[in-house]
Enzyme design. Structure first.
Site, PDB file in Angstrom:
ATOM      1  N   ASP A 171       0.819  -1.205   0.000  1.00 30.73           N
ATOM      2  CA  ASP A 171       0.000   0.000   0.000  1.00 30.73           C
ATOM      3  C   ASP A 171       0.861   1.267   0.000  1.00 30.73           C
ATOM      4  O   ASP A 171       0.554   2.240   0.675  1.00 30.73           O
ATOM      5  CB  ASP A 171      -0.922  -0.016   1.232  1.00 30.73           C
ATOM      6  CG  ASP A 171      -2.030   1.034   1.146  1.00 30.73           C
ATOM      7  OD1 ASP A 171      -2.358   1.463   0.040  1.00 30.73           O
ATOM      8  OD2 ASP A 171      -2.542   1.424   2.216  1.00 30.73           O
TER       9      ASP A 171
ATOM     10  N   CYS B 174     -19.358  -0.530   6.004  1.00 26.50           N
ATOM     11  CA  CYS B 174     -19.631  -1.377   4.843  1.00 26.50           C
ATOM     12  C   CYS B 174     -18.986  -2.757   4.971  1.00 26.50           C
ATOM     13  O   CYS B 174     -19.321  -3.662   4.205  1.00 26.50           O
ATOM     14  CB  CYS B 174     -19.201  -0.686   3.554  1.00 26.50           C
ATOM     15  SG  CYS B 174     -17.423  -0.368   3.406  1.00 26.50           S
TER      16      CYS B 174
ATOM     17  N   CYS C 236     -21.712 -11.149  -4.716  1.00 21.68           N
ATOM     18  CA  CYS C 236     -22.519 -10.098  -4.079  1.00 21.68           C
ATOM     19  C   CYS C 236     -23.996 -10.262  -4.409  1.00 21.68           C
ATOM     20  O   CYS C 236     -24.867  -9.890  -3.607  1.00 21.68           O
ATOM     21  CB  CYS C 236     -22.041  -8.720  -4.530  1.00 21.68           C
ATOM     22  SG  CYS C 236     -20.473  -8.210  -3.805  1.00 21.68           S
TER      23      CYS C 236
ATOM     24  N   CYS D 205     -16.672   9.730   1.653  1.00 23.74           N
ATOM     25  CA  CYS D 205     -16.361   8.634   2.569  1.00 23.74           C
ATOM     26  C   CYS D 205     -15.791   9.169   3.877  1.00 23.74           C
ATOM     27  O   CYS D 205     -14.915  10.039   3.884  1.00 23.74           O
ATOM     28  CB  CYS D 205     -15.359   7.699   1.890  1.00 23.74           C
ATOM     29  SG  CYS D 205     -14.863   6.298   2.913  1.00 23.74           S
TER      30      CYS D 205
ATOM     31  N   CYS E 104     -24.168  -2.940   1.942  1.00 22.32           N
ATOM     32  CA  CYS E 104     -23.082  -1.977   2.145  1.00 22.32           C
ATOM     33  C   CYS E 104     -23.457  -0.604   1.608  1.00 22.32           C
ATOM     34  O   CYS E 104     -23.079   0.430   2.181  1.00 22.32           O
ATOM     35  CB  CYS E 104     -21.799  -2.472   1.493  1.00 22.32           C
ATOM     36  SG  CYS E 104     -21.924  -2.797  -0.282  1.00 22.32           S
TER      37      CYS E 104
ATOM     38  N   CYS F  45     -13.801   4.340   8.902  1.00 21.79           N
ATOM     39  CA  CYS F  45     -15.172   3.840   9.008  1.00 21.79           C
ATOM     40  C   CYS F  45     -15.187   2.414   8.505  1.00 21.79           C
ATOM     41  O   CYS F  45     -14.558   2.099   7.492  1.00 21.79           O
ATOM     42  CB  CYS F  45     -16.117   4.716   8.187  1.00 21.79           C
ATOM     43  SG  CYS F  45     -17.853   4.179   8.198  1.00 21.79           S
TER      44      CYS F  45
END
Length: 368
Positions: free
Chosen positions: A148, A259, A203, A229, A209, A256
């Site tokens: 990342d 979701c 899904c 977001c 979500c 957060c």
């Protein structure tokens, strides 16, 4: 057909044996899954360009930088033929919903409760890279690990390798373990046999979500408008949080997870085996007011080696001020907010003042 240019002395059997060893070594280093892919990022790059055209990245300008290095892997690391993708579970508790429901608690995204994953996973990937080099000492390998931290399309790569599918919440979901895991990669010039066992998208008709998102940050399934977001607003945004978002943030002060919490595939998600990801300093269950009272020295001390440190003390106070504005009406909270006003930056003062107004309104309602 295996690409054997520069590797003519490596037969298919040797490469299969090495691939098997890499997975065993990775498991020994604490990764729950290791897979190998021959990258094809054409479709992912098209989706990225469309996403950028809509300015969904907000102030994250680095998302549009580096040209085509993001999807032409050999331009980022010369001679790259394969990408070794890994995942590591990080969920350390099951107390998320209880904390979210308590307006006086501070909710911190579960990935950030323990040690900074960048450091831990980078060290493990570096060791895995060394093992490959030691196995092939006679070759001039081109390899580099990532966590990342570079223009790497980690989710599309992991999806191609079979570690999961990219869900409607834009996160990678694994049918066996859900989505509470970190990803890492090694770009390598070794023409290893590939896995390419993509998991089908499961899904279905579920929109949990999308419906649960406090700020309606998904303009459509599989697309996140980062500007809306809460993770973006509390971590990436270096300026004021738009006032319209503040009441919607609730007690979410760093990231957060809504979701992920609501996702059916996360029911029964495994706990991490890494003690370093365990919550530090009671950050999984702390009061907003307690954290807001931290002086900068305590913030620096208690976030040492933590991903929280990257936002700095002033943004930490900014986020907590919003949380306190959304907390239950309290004279103690109001008093602490008023006492803090003279000692913070102008940006934080704006949020503290907003929180003071929210608290005064609540206390006035209680008094009626």
């Amino acid at each position: 057909m295996l690409e054997t240019t520069k590797y003519d002395n490596l037969d298919a059997l040797s490469l299969h044996e090495l691939a098997s060893n890499i997975k065993d070594w990775g498991e020994g280093l604490g990764f729950q899954e290791v897979a190998i892919v021959k990258p094809d990022l054409d479709q992912a790059s098209q989706r990225l360009r469309l996403w950028l055209d809509n300015s969904y990245q907000g102030s994250m300008n680095w998302m549009s930088e580096h040209g085509d290095k993001r999807y032409n892997v050999d331009k980022l690391v010369a001679r790259t033929l394969r990408v070794i993708t890994v995942r590591m579970d990080y969920l350390a508790d099951e107390n998320m919903v209880a904390v979210l429901k308590d307006k006086n608690k501070a909710y911190i995204s579960r990935y950030a409760l323990g040690r900074d994953y960048h450091k831990l996973i980078r060290k493990r990937l570096a060791e895995l890279t060394r093992k490959i080099e030691q196995h092939l000492p006679h070759l001039n390998l081109s390899q580099r690990p990532f966590v990342d931290s570079a223009p790497v399309m980690e989710k599309p790569l992991a999806e191609q390798a079979g570690l999961g599918w990219i869900g409607k919440n834009s996160l990678l979901i694994n049918s066996k373990v859900g989505s509470w895991f970190f990803l890492g990669e090694i770009y390598t010039s070794v023409p290893l046999p590939v896995d390419n066992l993509e998991q089908p998208n499961r899904c279905g008709n579920c929109r949990a979500c999308i419906k649960v998102c406090p700020t309606d940050a998904f303009p459509e399934p599989y697309v996140l408008d980062a500007r809306k977001c809460i993770s973006y607003q509390t971590i990436e945004n270096k300026d004021s949080i738009p006032e319209s978002f503040r009441p919607l943030m609730g007690n979410r002060v760093f990231g957060c997870d809504d979701c992920q919490i609501i996702c059916p595939w996360n029911r029964g998600a495994p706990k991490t085996k890494e003690m370093d990801f365990s919550p530090r300093h009671n950050l999984d269950n702390s009061d907003l007011l307690t954290l807001f009272k931290w002086p900068e020295s305590e913030f620096l001390s208690k976030t040492e080696g933590s991903p929280i440190r990257r936002i700095g003390y002033q943004r930490w106070l900014r986020n907590l001020a919003v949380g306190l504005g959304n907390a239950e009406g309290s004279e103690k909270i109001l008093q602490q907010l008023e006492q803090t006003m003279p000692d913070v930056s102008d940006m934080v003062k704006e949020h503290v003042n907003w929180a003071i107004q929210q608290q005064r309104q609540k206390l006035a309602t209680i008094a009626e």
